[in-house]
Design a protein around this motif. Structure first.
Motif, PDB file in Angstrom:
ATOM      1  N   GLU A 132      23.986  -6.360  39.901  1.00 46.82           N
ATOM      2  CA  GLU A 132      22.972  -5.649  38.994  1.00 46.82           C
ATOM      3  C   GLU A 132      21.855  -6.367  38.402  1.00 46.82           C
ATOM      4  O   GLU A 132      20.198  -6.586  38.417  1.00 46.82           O
ATOM      5  CB  GLU A 132      23.195  -4.625  37.902  1.00 46.82           C
ATOM      6  CG  GLU A 132      22.431  -3.912  37.696  1.00 46.82           C
ATOM      7  CD  GLU A 132      23.044  -2.327  37.112  1.00 46.82           C
ATOM      8  OE1 GLU A 132      22.319  -1.942  35.793  1.00 46.82           O
ATOM      9  OE2 GLU A 132      24.234  -2.699  36.610  1.00 46.82           O
ATOM     10  N   ILE A 133      21.515  -7.772  37.313  1.00 48.34           N
ATOM     11  CA  ILE A 133      21.078  -8.306  36.273  1.00 48.34           C
ATOM     12  C   ILE A 133      19.710  -8.986  37.731  1.00 48.34           C
ATOM     13  O   ILE A 133      18.767  -9.333  36.974  1.00 48.34           O
ATOM     14  CB  ILE A 133      21.598  -9.236  35.085  1.00 48.34           C
ATOM     15  CG1 ILE A 133      22.581  -8.531  34.338  1.00 48.34           C
ATOM     16  CG2 ILE A 133      20.482 -10.156  34.763  1.00 48.34           C
ATOM     17  CD1 ILE A 133      23.341  -8.915  33.189  1.00 48.34           C
ATOM     18  N   ILE A 134      20.561 -10.041  38.711  1.00 47.88           N
ATOM     19  CA  ILE A 134      19.721 -11.371  39.527  1.00 47.88           C
ATOM     20  C   ILE A 134      18.846  -9.635  40.344  1.00 47.88           C
ATOM     21  O   ILE A 134      17.906 -10.699  40.577  1.00 47.88           O
ATOM     22  CB  ILE A 134      20.800 -11.281  40.324  1.00 47.88           C
ATOM     23  CG1 ILE A 134      21.679 -12.322  38.915  1.00 47.88           C
ATOM     24  CG2 ILE A 134      20.667 -12.443  41.235  1.00 47.88           C
ATOM     25  CD1 ILE A 134      22.697 -13.396  39.982  1.00 47.88           C
ATOM     26  N   ARG A 135      19.458  -9.167  40.993  1.00 50.22           N
ATOM     27  CA  ARG A 135      18.344  -8.396  41.521  1.00 50.22           C
ATOM     28  C   ARG A 135      16.972  -7.641  40.555  1.00 50.22           C
ATOM     29  O   ARG A 135      16.088  -7.711  41.442  1.00 50.22           O
ATOM     30  CB  ARG A 135      19.147  -6.968  41.716  1.00 50.22           C
ATOM     31  CG  ARG A 135      18.892  -6.394  43.307  1.00 50.22           C
ATOM     32  CD  ARG A 135      18.478  -6.626  44.634  1.00 50.22           C
ATOM     33  NE  ARG A 135      17.608  -7.587  44.959  1.00 50.22           N
ATOM     34  CZ  ARG A 135      17.235  -8.335  45.446  1.00 50.22           C
ATOM     35  NH1 ARG A 135      17.911  -8.276  46.859  1.00 50.22           N
ATOM     36  NH2 ARG A 135      15.873  -9.374  45.954  1.00 50.22           N
ATOM     37  N   SER A 136      17.510  -7.181  39.869  1.00 44.49           N
ATOM     38  CA  SER A 136      16.655  -6.091  39.489  1.00 44.49           C
ATOM     39  C   SER A 136      15.228  -7.487  39.119  1.00 44.49           C
ATOM     40  O   SER A 136      13.448  -7.573  38.874  1.00 44.49           O
ATOM     41  CB  SER A 136      16.745  -5.607  37.791  1.00 44.49           C
ATOM     42  OG  SER A 136      17.610  -4.485  37.980  1.00 44.49           O
ATOM     43  N   LEU A 137      15.895  -8.874  37.978  1.00 45.71           N
ATOM     44  CA  LEU A 137      14.829  -9.633  38.307  1.00 45.71           C
ATOM     45  C   LEU A 137      14.515 -10.368  38.828  1.00 45.71           C
ATOM     46  O   LEU A 137      13.125 -10.388  39.075  1.00 45.71           O
ATOM     47  CB  LEU A 137      15.575 -10.741  36.985  1.00 45.71           C
ATOM     48  CG  LEU A 137      16.062 -10.521  35.636  1.00 45.71           C
ATOM     49  CD1 LEU A 137      17.157 -11.557  35.119  1.00 45.71           C
ATOM     50  CD2 LEU A 137      15.182  -9.822  34.228  1.00 45.71           C
ATOM     51  N   PHE A 145      19.217  -5.805  29.114  1.00 45.56           N
ATOM     52  CA  PHE A 145      20.363  -4.846  29.912  1.00 45.56           C
ATOM     53  C   PHE A 145      21.943  -5.113  29.218  1.00 45.56           C
ATOM     54  O   PHE A 145      21.851  -6.287  28.703  1.00 45.56           O
ATOM     55  CB  PHE A 145      21.058  -5.651  31.007  1.00 45.56           C
ATOM     56  CG  PHE A 145      22.596  -5.306  31.458  1.00 45.56           C
ATOM     57  CD1 PHE A 145      22.604  -4.783  32.922  1.00 45.56           C
ATOM     58  CD2 PHE A 145      23.454  -5.929  31.441  1.00 45.56           C
ATOM     59  CE1 PHE A 145      23.855  -4.321  33.224  1.00 45.56           C
ATOM     60  CE2 PHE A 145      24.551  -5.469  32.083  1.00 45.56           C
ATOM     61  CZ  PHE A 145      24.673  -4.603  33.604  1.00 45.56           C
ATOM     62  N   ASN A 146      23.230  -3.831  28.642  1.00 45.06           N
ATOM     63  CA  ASN A 146      24.289  -3.542  28.230  1.00 45.06           C
ATOM     64  C   ASN A 146      24.610  -3.669  28.898  1.00 45.06           C
ATOM     65  O   ASN A 146      25.618  -2.712  28.720  1.00 45.06           O
ATOM     66  CB  ASN A 146      23.906  -3.402  26.835  1.00 45.06           C
ATOM     67  CG  ASN A 146      22.491  -3.509  25.456  1.00 45.06           C
ATOM     68  OD1 ASN A 146      21.355  -2.977  25.534  1.00 45.06           O
ATOM     69  ND2 ASN A 146      22.698  -4.874  24.783  1.00 45.06           N
ATOM     70  N   ASP A 151      24.709  -8.948  28.204  1.00 46.58           N
ATOM     71  CA  ASP A 151      23.895  -8.560  27.654  1.00 46.58           C
ATOM     72  C   ASP A 151      22.508  -9.316  27.537  1.00 46.58           C
ATOM     73  O   ASP A 151      21.984 -10.242  28.054  1.00 46.58           O
ATOM     74  CB  ASP A 151      23.823  -8.718  25.677  1.00 46.58           C
ATOM     75  CG  ASP A 151      25.005  -8.055  24.980  1.00 46.58           C
ATOM     76  OD1 ASP A 151      24.864  -6.574  25.776  1.00 46.58           O
ATOM     77  OD2 ASP A 151      25.829  -8.650  24.221  1.00 46.58           O
ATOM     78  N   VAL A 152      21.492  -8.886  27.784  1.00 48.03           N
ATOM     79  CA  VAL A 152      19.733  -9.095  28.502  1.00 48.03           C
ATOM     80  C   VAL A 152      18.905  -9.085  27.296  1.00 48.03           C
ATOM     81  O   VAL A 152      18.939  -7.306  28.015  1.00 48.03           O
ATOM     82  CB  VAL A 152      20.098  -9.403  30.446  1.00 48.03           C
ATOM     83  CG1 VAL A 152      19.018  -9.904  30.389  1.00 48.03           C
ATOM     84  CG2 VAL A 152      21.056  -9.878  30.896  1.00 48.03           C
ATOM     85  N   GLY A 153      18.174  -9.058  26.491  1.00 50.16           N
ATOM     86  CA  GLY A 153      18.068  -9.092  25.964  1.00 50.16           C
ATOM     87  C   GLY A 153      16.171  -9.346  26.006  1.00 50.16           C
ATOM     88  O   GLY A 153      15.628  -9.797  26.073  1.00 50.16           O
ATOM     89  N   GLY A 154      15.653  -8.304  27.030  1.00 47.15           N
ATOM     90  CA  GLY A 154      13.754  -8.744  27.194  1.00 47.15           C
ATOM     91  C   GLY A 154      13.854  -9.146  28.449  1.00 47.15           C
ATOM     92  O   GLY A 154      12.349  -9.776  28.114  1.00 47.15           O
TER      93      GLY A 154
END
Length: 322
Positions: A132-137, A145-146, A151-154
């Motif tokens: 989910e994180i990689i696809r969005s970026l 993302f939490n 956790d990914v901050g901005g």
């Protein structure tokens, strides 16, 4: 149309050779190259394990047309998923859009160097969050993302290629095929199983690429090819549960000490017989795989393999589509 790739197996060759082999593979007529992303070799006898992403960057500059792919990168322990996305985007730029990000849930062998290997249920949950994180970026989003694991901050990527980096997800069953259909443009599998292709297609992957890798042990002396295959690749006789859980090369050596040459030769074509090698590849093509990477067993045996592949093997494989 089936495309044929060349596997840069980082476990069996040093980084400078991998780059040179990639250039020779392009000259030989291969369509793409894959790079394995390991911290350790499977067996001590293989003897190498350079950093795959440095190799990829160098290969991007040493080739012009060859498509490139990580095969596969685990984004759950050794690498944070936000960093994997940044690496993939950079490779997309450096390669001029020739890079595909292959992702999988990983092995203890490579991931334990940064801490304890999670239980299988946990790492599958971690993998889904990572996707989910990689696809969005990679899609160009700015995200916070939490999750349960990350956790990914901005985060936002400032160097993206013109076309979005394709994502290929390693699959082994219904759940991973569903993830591949949701988050990826392609799937990766290790067995010629048409059900995996079907499940990926039904999960949203219709029209997507289907990648696999076929090991071969080519050479003029069949007995020597069998010996090298047993020495370097006997780990391939283990099931995935063992491959994902064993912690280091000595453990793999212990687990495979009773694997015989004939056991390895039953799963890897060995020797000069063209028909044997073509038949091994045809199993994957007939199962619905569109992109088939070949790995020649033995780091010091690439110079004899590549001219033979150019003159004999690749023309025979392309005749399968006629």
């Amino acid at each position: 149309m089936t495309t044929y790739g060349y596997s840069l197996l980082s476990e069996q060759a040093p980084p400078d050779q991998l780059v040179a082999d990639a250039a020779r593979a392009e000259e030989a007529g291969f369509d793409f190259a894959t790079v394995s992303d390991h911290y350790y070799p499977w067996l001590t006898a293989q003897g190498h394990s350079p950093y795959a992403w440095s190799v990829l960057g160098a290969v991007a500059q040493a080739t012009q047309q060859l498509r490139l792919m990580s095969f596969v990168t685990c984004p759950i322990r050794r690498y944070h998923p936000a960093v994997v996305a940044q690496k993939a985007a950079t490779m997309g730029v450096l390669s001029g859009g020739r890079f595909t990000l292959g992702l999988g849930a990983g092995e203890n062998l490579n991931e334990r160097v940064v801490g304890a290997w999670p239980a299988v249920a946990h790492r599958h949950q971690m993998f889904e969050e990572s996707l989910e994180i990689i696809r969005s970026l990679l899609d160009g989003d700015s995200i916070s993302f939490n999750g349960d694991y990350y956790d990914v901050g901005g985060a936002e990527l400032f160097d993206l290629p013109e076309a979005t980096v394709p994502v290929a997800v390693a699959v082994s069953g219904p759940h991973s095929c569903a993830l591949a259909g949701e988050y990826g443009e392609a799937m990766v599998a290790t067995h010629p199983d048409p059900d995996l292709v079907r499940m990926f297609t039904e999960a949203g992957g219709e029209g997507g690429r289907r990648y696999c890798q076929v090991p071969v042990s080519y050479g003029p002396d069949e007995q020597e090819c069998r010996r090298v295959a047993r020495d370097q690749f006997r780990w391939a006789a283990l099931g995935w549960k063992a491959l994902s859980e064993l912690p280091d090369p000595p453990a793999f050596e212990t687990a495979t000490q009773y694997v015989r040459e004939e056991d390895v030769a039953a799963i890897i074509p060995c020797g000069p017989d063209l028909d044997q090698h073509v038949a091994a590849v045809a199993k994957f093509r007939d199962a619905g795989f569109t992109d088939i990477a070949l790995v020649q067993v033995g780091g010091d045996r690439q110079r004899e393999f590549l001219p033979w592949a150019a003159e004999t093997l690749l023309p025979a494989l392309r005749n399968l589509d006629d």
